[in-house]
Motif scaffolding. Sequence first.
Motif, PDB file in Angstrom:
ATOM      1  N   VAL A  98      24.257 -23.381  -2.515  1.00  0.00           N
ATOM      2  CA  VAL A  98      22.968 -23.513  -1.847  1.00  0.00           C
ATOM      3  C   VAL A  98      21.914 -22.765  -2.659  1.00  0.00           C
ATOM      4  N   LYS A  99      20.758 -23.405  -2.794  1.00  0.00           N
ATOM      5  CA  LYS A  99      19.654 -22.790  -3.539  1.00  0.00           C
ATOM      6  C   LYS A  99      18.839 -21.909  -2.606  1.00  0.00           C
ATOM      7  N   VAL A 100      18.537 -20.704  -3.066  1.00  0.00           N
ATOM      8  CA  VAL A 100      17.677 -19.784  -2.328  1.00  0.00           C
ATOM      9  C   VAL A 100      16.497 -19.427  -3.219  1.00  0.00           C
ATOM     10  N   GLU A 101      15.311 -19.836  -2.796  1.00  0.00           N
ATOM     11  CA  GLU A 101      14.092 -19.480  -3.520  1.00  0.00           C
ATOM     12  C   GLU A 101      13.616 -18.111  -3.048  1.00  0.00           C
ATOM     13  N   LYS A 102      13.207 -17.273  -4.006  1.00  0.00           N
ATOM     14  CA  LYS A 102      12.839 -15.902  -3.672  1.00  0.00           C
ATOM     15  C   LYS A 102      11.510 -15.523  -4.321  1.00  0.00           C
ATOM     16  N   VAL A 103      10.682 -14.831  -3.557  1.00  0.00           N
ATOM     17  CA  VAL A 103       9.522 -14.127  -4.099  1.00  0.00           C
ATOM     18  C   VAL A 103       9.722 -12.676  -3.701  1.00  0.00           C
ATOM     19  N   ARG A 104      10.058 -11.854  -4.672  1.00  0.00           N
ATOM     20  CA  ARG A 104      10.488 -10.486  -4.381  1.00  0.00           C
ATOM     21  C   ARG A 104       9.512  -9.460  -4.945  1.00  0.00           C
ATOM     22  N   SER A 105       9.209  -8.469  -4.128  1.00  0.00           N
ATOM     23  CA  SER A 105       8.460  -7.284  -4.552  1.00  0.00           C
ATOM     24  C   SER A 105       9.431  -6.113  -4.512  1.00  0.00           C
ATOM     25  N   GLN A 106       9.464  -5.312  -5.566  1.00  0.00           N
ATOM     26  CA  GLN A 106      10.510  -4.308  -5.669  1.00  0.00           C
ATOM     27  C   GLN A 106      10.034  -3.075  -6.425  1.00  0.00           C
ATOM     28  N   ILE A 107      10.562  -1.937  -6.030  1.00  0.00           N
ATOM     29  CA  ILE A 107      10.308  -0.686  -6.732  1.00  0.00           C
ATOM     30  C   ILE A 107      11.553   0.174  -6.629  1.00  0.00           C
TER      31      ILE A 107
ATOM     32  N   ALA B 264       0.803  -1.221   0.000  1.00  0.00           N
ATOM     33  CA  ALA B 264       0.000   0.000   0.000  1.00  0.00           C
ATOM     34  C   ALA B 264       0.836   1.270   0.000  1.00  0.00           C
ATOM     35  N   ASN B 265       1.966   1.254   0.705  1.00  0.00           N
ATOM     36  CA  ASN B 265       2.718   2.491   0.913  1.00  0.00           C
ATOM     37  C   ASN B 265       4.020   2.584   0.126  1.00  0.00           C
ATOM     38  N   VAL B 266       4.545   1.445  -0.328  1.00  0.00           N
ATOM     39  CA  VAL B 266       5.822   1.464  -1.029  1.00  0.00           C
ATOM     40  C   VAL B 266       5.640   1.169  -2.516  1.00  0.00           C
ATOM     41  N   LEU B 267       5.057   0.013  -2.828  1.00  0.00           N
ATOM     42  CA  LEU B 267       4.846  -0.330  -4.233  1.00  0.00           C
ATOM     43  C   LEU B 267       3.836   0.586  -4.896  1.00  0.00           C
ATOM     44  N   LYS B 268       2.681   0.727  -4.268  1.00  0.00           N
ATOM     45  CA  LYS B 268       1.563   1.514  -4.782  1.00  0.00           C
ATOM     46  C   LYS B 268       1.031   0.877  -6.066  1.00  0.00           C
ATOM     47  N   GLU B 269      -0.141   1.241  -6.435  1.00  0.00           N
ATOM     48  CA  GLU B 269      -0.890   0.521  -7.466  1.00  0.00           C
ATOM     49  C   GLU B 269      -0.208   0.498  -8.824  1.00  0.00           C
ATOM     50  N   ASN B 270       0.401   1.595  -9.250  1.00  0.00           N
ATOM     51  CA  ASN B 270       0.887   1.690 -10.623  1.00  0.00           C
ATOM     52  C   ASN B 270       2.345   1.299 -10.802  1.00  0.00           C
ATOM     53  N   TYR B 271       3.019   0.870  -9.722  1.00  0.00           N
ATOM     54  CA  TYR B 271       4.446   0.601  -9.842  1.00  0.00           C
ATOM     55  C   TYR B 271       4.832  -0.724  -9.211  1.00  0.00           C
ATOM     56  N   GLN B 272       3.986  -1.701  -9.337  1.00  0.00           N
ATOM     57  CA  GLN B 272       4.248  -2.991  -8.714  1.00  0.00           C
ATOM     58  C   GLN B 272       5.145  -3.859  -9.593  1.00  0.00           C
ATOM     59  N   THR B 273       6.155  -4.437  -8.960  1.00  0.00           N
ATOM     60  CA  THR B 273       7.044  -5.369  -9.634  1.00  0.00           C
ATOM     61  C   THR B 273       7.211  -6.596  -8.751  1.00  0.00           C
ATOM     62  N   TYR B 274       6.791  -7.765  -9.257  1.00  0.00           N
ATOM     63  CA  TYR B 274       6.917  -9.010  -8.496  1.00  0.00           C
ATOM     64  C   TYR B 274       7.805  -9.973  -9.278  1.00  0.00           C
ATOM     65  N   GLU B 275       8.594 -10.725  -8.565  1.00  0.00           N
ATOM     66  CA  GLU B 275       9.506 -11.669  -9.208  1.00  0.00           C
ATOM     67  C   GLU B 275       9.615 -12.926  -8.366  1.00  0.00           C
ATOM     68  N   ASP B 276       9.460 -14.075  -9.020  1.00  0.00           N
ATOM     69  CA  ASP B 276       9.588 -15.388  -8.370  1.00  0.00           C
ATOM     70  C   ASP B 276      10.755 -16.092  -9.046  1.00  0.00           C
ATOM     71  N   ARG B 277      11.824 -16.401  -8.278  1.00  0.00           N
ATOM     72  CA  ARG B 277      13.011 -16.945  -8.927  1.00  0.00           C
ATOM     73  C   ARG B 277      13.803 -17.817  -7.964  1.00  0.00           C
ATOM     74  N   GLU B 278      14.809 -18.511  -8.529  1.00  0.00           N
ATOM     75  CA  GLU B 278      15.747 -19.312  -7.745  1.00  0.00           C
ATOM     76  C   GLU B 278      17.162 -18.820  -8.029  1.00  0.00           C
ATOM     77  N   ASP B 279      17.925 -18.567  -6.983  1.00  0.00           N
ATOM     78  CA  ASP B 279      19.333 -18.214  -7.113  1.00  0.00           C
ATOM     79  C   ASP B 279      20.177 -19.268  -6.402  1.00  0.00           C
ATOM     80  N   TRP B 280      21.365 -19.503  -6.934  1.00  0.00           N
ATOM     81  CA  TRP B 280      22.311 -20.422  -6.297  1.00  0.00           C
ATOM     82  C   TRP B 280      23.501 -19.607  -5.797  1.00  0.00           C
ATOM     83  N   TYR B 281      23.826 -19.764  -4.506  1.00  0.00           N
ATOM     84  CA  TYR B 281      24.918 -19.019  -3.893  1.00  0.00           C
ATOM     85  C   TYR B 281      26.064 -19.950  -3.535  1.00  0.00           C
ATOM     86  N   LEU B 282      27.276 -19.486  -3.787  1.00  0.00           N
ATOM     87  CA  LEU B 282      28.458 -20.220  -3.363  1.00  0.00           C
ATOM     88  C   LEU B 282      28.695 -19.935  -1.881  1.00  0.00           C
TER      89      LEU B 282
END
Length: 206
Positions: free
Chosen positions: A110-119, A25-43
């Motif tokens: 190591v695998k890290v699964e992420k669901v990220r919201s970003q602006i 409600a306060n950070v993303l706001k309606e017109n600027y939503q960015t969602y990402e579902d991904r997997e990263d591998w870290y050494l």
Amino acid sequence: MLITSEIRWFYQGTVPPAIESWFAANVLKENYQTYEDREDWYLLIPGCEFLGVKLRQQQLETKLRVSDLGVLQLRNNIIGAAEKWIKSTCEDAKLESLITPDVIVKGQWVKVEKVRSQIRYLVDDDRSLTPASTEQNSQAGCNVELTQLIVNHNPWWTLGFEASGTDDKLTSCVETVAKKVLQTFPEQRLNLVDSYAYPKWLSVFV
């Protein structure tokens, strides 16, 4: 190569509903939503807090901490550690061969699964914030993210601010954006002891 200033916190468990609602409600706001579902591998680099190595799809990314920028009091109950990083990326289809079954069994990655919201917020001359695309890294601005993590079947979440753009303005940029965004943050403490980057989290807690 990308130079950034970053403030981040990590907590175990799922994202608290109040914080998830606040972010939408306060950070993303309606017109600027960015969602990402991904997997990263870290050494995994035991005991190393200043270097991160990540493999995502066909990109190998390294992050090197070049300096501590000090402790920032962002609100009465919110304190974070600011750090300066240099990020480099290499794209090569052959990089996927780094993660073989043998490597995974040995636990080197190591695998890290992420669901990220970003602006991303650009900082204007009067220090007001303008929402923008997260791809606009050349202008003085700061990405704000809320990410749910799953690692070794355990849930964690992280709230982060990452500024990029003109090197001499990075610290003031990340501090300005963090202070303004966190004005409406729910009544929950964000502690200095929980403020660190991915390399320390992976080294100590994974």
